[in-house]
Write a protein that holds these residues in place. Structure first.
Motif, PDB file in Angstrom:
ATOM      1  N   LEU A 113     -33.459  16.574 -16.382  1.00  0.00           N
ATOM      2  CA  LEU A 113     -32.101  16.047 -16.303  1.00  0.00           C
ATOM      3  C   LEU A 113     -32.066  14.737 -15.513  1.00  0.00           C
ATOM      4  O   LEU A 113     -31.398  13.772 -15.914  1.00  0.00           O
ATOM      5  CB  LEU A 113     -31.176  17.076 -15.642  1.00  0.00           C
ATOM      6  CG  LEU A 113     -30.896  18.362 -16.423  1.00  0.00           C
ATOM      7  CD1 LEU A 113     -30.184  19.374 -15.547  1.00  0.00           C
ATOM      8  CD2 LEU A 113     -30.069  18.060 -17.666  1.00  0.00           C
ATOM      9  N   ILE A 114     -32.791  14.704 -14.409  1.00  0.00           N
ATOM     10  CA  ILE A 114     -32.805  13.499 -13.566  1.00  0.00           C
ATOM     11  C   ILE A 114     -33.456  12.337 -14.308  1.00  0.00           C
ATOM     12  O   ILE A 114     -32.940  11.215 -14.308  1.00  0.00           O
ATOM     13  CB  ILE A 114     -33.530  13.797 -12.242  1.00  0.00           C
ATOM     14  CG1 ILE A 114     -32.692  14.763 -11.388  1.00  0.00           C
ATOM     15  CG2 ILE A 114     -33.793  12.506 -11.467  1.00  0.00           C
ATOM     16  CD1 ILE A 114     -33.424  15.306 -10.184  1.00  0.00           C
ATOM     17  N   GLU A 115     -34.580  12.605 -14.937  1.00  0.00           N
ATOM     18  CA  GLU A 115     -35.281  11.548 -15.656  1.00  0.00           C
ATOM     19  C   GLU A 115     -34.432  11.013 -16.819  1.00  0.00           C
ATOM     20  O   GLU A 115     -34.372   9.802 -17.069  1.00  0.00           O
ATOM     21  CB  GLU A 115     -36.618  12.073 -16.176  1.00  0.00           C
ATOM     22  CG  GLU A 115     -37.426  11.054 -16.978  1.00  0.00           C
ATOM     23  CD  GLU A 115     -37.697   9.770 -16.215  1.00  0.00           C
ATOM     24  OE1 GLU A 115     -37.778   8.704 -16.858  1.00  0.00           O
ATOM     25  OE2 GLU A 115     -37.806   9.826 -14.973  1.00  0.00           O
ATOM     26  N   LYS A 116     -33.764  11.904 -17.506  1.00  0.00           N
ATOM     27  CA  LYS A 116     -32.912  11.488 -18.627  1.00  0.00           C
ATOM     28  C   LYS A 116     -31.778  10.602 -18.140  1.00  0.00           C
ATOM     29  O   LYS A 116     -31.474   9.568 -18.757  1.00  0.00           O
ATOM     30  CB  LYS A 116     -32.349  12.733 -19.321  1.00  0.00           C
ATOM     31  CG  LYS A 116     -31.529  12.434 -20.576  1.00  0.00           C
ATOM     32  CD  LYS A 116     -31.101  13.730 -21.255  1.00  0.00           C
ATOM     33  CE  LYS A 116     -30.298  13.435 -22.515  1.00  0.00           C
ATOM     34  NZ  LYS A 116     -29.870  14.696 -23.188  1.00  0.00           N
ATOM     35  N   GLN A 117     -31.168  10.967 -17.017  1.00  0.00           N
ATOM     36  CA  GLN A 117     -30.059  10.168 -16.505  1.00  0.00           C
ATOM     37  C   GLN A 117     -30.537   8.826 -15.955  1.00  0.00           C
ATOM     38  O   GLN A 117     -29.866   7.807 -16.106  1.00  0.00           O
ATOM     39  CB  GLN A 117     -29.313  10.952 -15.413  1.00  0.00           C
ATOM     40  CG  GLN A 117     -27.995  10.350 -14.974  1.00  0.00           C
ATOM     41  CD  GLN A 117     -26.909  10.433 -16.044  1.00  0.00           C
ATOM     42  OE1 GLN A 117     -27.099  11.067 -17.075  1.00  0.00           O
ATOM     43  NE2 GLN A 117     -25.785   9.793 -15.818  1.00  0.00           N
ATOM     44  N   LEU A 127     -24.301  14.370 -17.448  1.00  0.00           N
ATOM     45  CA  LEU A 127     -25.019  15.519 -17.982  1.00  0.00           C
ATOM     46  C   LEU A 127     -24.501  16.813 -17.375  1.00  0.00           C
ATOM     47  O   LEU A 127     -24.220  16.886 -16.175  1.00  0.00           O
ATOM     48  CB  LEU A 127     -26.521  15.382 -17.705  1.00  0.00           C
ATOM     49  CG  LEU A 127     -27.203  14.153 -18.307  1.00  0.00           C
ATOM     50  CD1 LEU A 127     -28.667  14.116 -17.912  1.00  0.00           C
ATOM     51  CD2 LEU A 127     -27.058  14.136 -19.831  1.00  0.00           C
ATOM     52  N   LEU A 128     -24.422  17.850 -18.208  1.00  0.00           N
ATOM     53  CA  LEU A 128     -23.925  19.152 -17.785  1.00  0.00           C
ATOM     54  C   LEU A 128     -24.885  20.230 -18.268  1.00  0.00           C
ATOM     55  O   LEU A 128     -25.227  20.287 -19.448  1.00  0.00           O
ATOM     56  CB  LEU A 128     -22.534  19.399 -18.377  1.00  0.00           C
ATOM     57  CG  LEU A 128     -21.898  20.769 -18.132  1.00  0.00           C
ATOM     58  CD1 LEU A 128     -21.560  20.946 -16.659  1.00  0.00           C
ATOM     59  CD2 LEU A 128     -20.634  20.926 -18.995  1.00  0.00           C
ATOM     60  N   ASP A 129     -25.346  21.084 -17.334  1.00  0.00           N
ATOM     61  CA  ASP A 129     -26.235  22.188 -17.690  1.00  0.00           C
ATOM     62  C   ASP A 129     -25.903  23.372 -16.782  1.00  0.00           C
ATOM     63  O   ASP A 129     -26.417  23.493 -15.679  1.00  0.00           O
ATOM     64  CB  ASP A 129     -27.694  21.777 -17.512  1.00  0.00           C
ATOM     65  CG  ASP A 129     -28.667  22.811 -18.080  1.00  0.00           C
ATOM     66  OD1 ASP A 129     -28.255  23.968 -18.270  1.00  0.00           O
ATOM     67  OD2 ASP A 129     -29.834  22.456 -18.330  1.00  0.00           O
TER      68      ASP A 129
END
Length: 453
Positions: A113-117, A127-129
């Protein structure tokens, strides 16, 4: 250059354990811990939603972190934990600086998630998970991520099936899932090899452990397995639900060598009417009967609890029933709360809330009673001899005179979970020290090392 993260934790022991897992996961992915938010590329808040006050505190903290965003537009701000799951829509609306919201079951996916953002910041939105699932629940944190080198939290179950009418845990943590025994025993053995002396088994409801596991087991049988792990000196567990406290568990607490004679057993209220509305599944007499069985069977047992005042429709008579239970049990410690309306709970839909001034008055009266009880109980411990597992220094080392000797303040816990402060010139951290209780320090005790002569 490695990505740096800063992690702040709010709430219960389960949140703190989750934060240790987060530290392990991020470190293993190649990220490094930053000393403070100003040095971080990613700021993570692991949040609590047990009370409205906790949530407002978090929104205030997010507002202050927005200042970091003004200085560095590339900073990622991620919000996790119970509040993130419960308030996800409101957070994105009220806190536009939040880039990622992740639930308690999304920890393994955090690096992704961090890398994608970071790689495509802003182009694809936030992003929401927050989906529920086991998601690597078998993995415990690495020893390097632990907050202590002496006592370690170990998660054995998560979620809750009880649906108490005031509680958001089923909404924020999902249904109860028990972690397979092999995973837990392996983690405990690793901790023992690393020199840990004490473990604390965690779950929203530890004594219902075993649901869904094959072969079938229960918490009392599992506790026997943990008790056999060599190297661990003490075993604690929390939190226990009164309706699931069995005679078998009481017997294990009495006979197992390493299980401490201490239990956290939330009563919440002393009124049967209020307990029924709370959907607690027991009456006050049920609760007292189990407490009496504990006191009769487990030598030196100490009992801590949660007490809630100001629950919707609570009358003065209901409150007096709570005080009656407090007097009869004589709790060694209490976590006292004013009722806090939580979204999505049956109590919140019920209405009929107690005026704040009445709830506050009841809180103060309950607190006053507890102080009287604990003062007498602690005074009765003065002069007794206790074995304390030293958790570390409670202030800086200071030279005692010109000879260079040390006179250090140390702090540790008895098997019954009393905190004791004492002084010694030797390094006591991680050791079990025999002390004579010499006095009372608020809710805690003071002691001196027992003379061997």
């Amino acid at each position: 250059m490695a990505v740096k993260y800063h992690l702040e934790t709010f709430g219960c022991q389960m949140n703190k354990y989750d934060s240790e897992r987060i530290e392990s996961i991020l470190t293993q992915s190649g990220m490094e811990r930053a000393a403070d938010p100003s040095q971080a590329d990613v700021i993570l808040l692991n949040t609590c939603s047990i009370r409205d006050k906790a949530e407002q505190k978090l929104f205030s903290r997010i507002g202050r972190l927005a200042l970091n965003r003004k200085k560095n537009k590339n900073i990622i701000i991620a919000l996790g934990g119970c509040m993130a799951t419960l308030r996800k829509k409101e957070i994105f609306k009220r806190a536009p600086v939040v880039d990622i919201i992740f639930g308690p079951d999304a920890l393994k996916r955090l690096p992704e998630l961090i890398e994608k953002q970071r790689s495509d910041k802003g182009a694809k939105g936030r992003l929401l998970d927050v989906e529920f699932g086991d998601n690597g629940f078998g993995d415990g944190p690495e020893p390097g991520a632990r907050q202590s080198k002496i006592s370690a939290w170990v998660g054995i179950a998560k979620g809750c099936n009880n649906h108490c009418s005031y509680c958001v845990v089923p909404n924020t943590r999902g249904r109860e899932v028990s972690r397979p025994p092999d995973f837990i025993i392996a983690e405990v053995k690793e901790l023992a090899s690393a020199g840990y002396r004490e473990i604390i088994l965690l779950g929203q409801n530890v004594n219902s452990y075993g649901k869904g596991l094959q072969p079938k087991t229960d918490f009392s049988a599992f506790l026997r397995l943990v008790d056999k792990v060599e190297g661990i000196e003490r075993i604690r567990f929390m939190t226990s639900h009164p309706k699931d406290l069995t005679d078998r568990l009481i017997e294990v607490m009495a006979s197992a060598k390493k299980v401490c004679p201490a239990i956290h057993l939330p009563v919440q209220a002393g009124s049967d009417r209020i307990l029924r509305i709370m959907n607690r599944g027991y009456t006050s007499s049920d609760y007292i009967e189990k407490v009496n069985r504990l006191k009769k069977t487990v030598h030196g047992i100490t009992i801590s609890t949660d007490v809630m005042v100001g629950f919707p429709t609570e009358t003065e008579a209901d409150f007096q029933d709570t005080l009656k239970v407090m007097k009869e049990v004589g709790f060694d410690s209490i976590y006292l709360f004013n009722y806090s309306k939580r979204p999505g709970t049956r109590a919140a839909e019920r209405g009929e809330e107690i005026p704040p001034e009445i709830s506050s008055d009841r809180f103060n009266r309950a607190l006053s009673l507890h102080r009287e009880i604990i003062s007498k109980k602690n005074q009765n411990l003065v002069g007794t001899v206790v074995d304390v597992l030293c958790e570390g220094a409670y202030n800086d080392r200071r030279e005692a005179g010109g000879d260079g000797s040390l006179n250090v303040g140390w702090a540790g816990r008895t098997p019954g979970n009393h905190m004791v402060f004492f002084r010694s010139e030797r390094d006591c951290a991680g050791g079990i020290v025999r002390l004579v209780v010499t006095g009372v320090a608020g809710y805690n005790l003071r002691g001196r090392i027992e003379d061997k002569g």
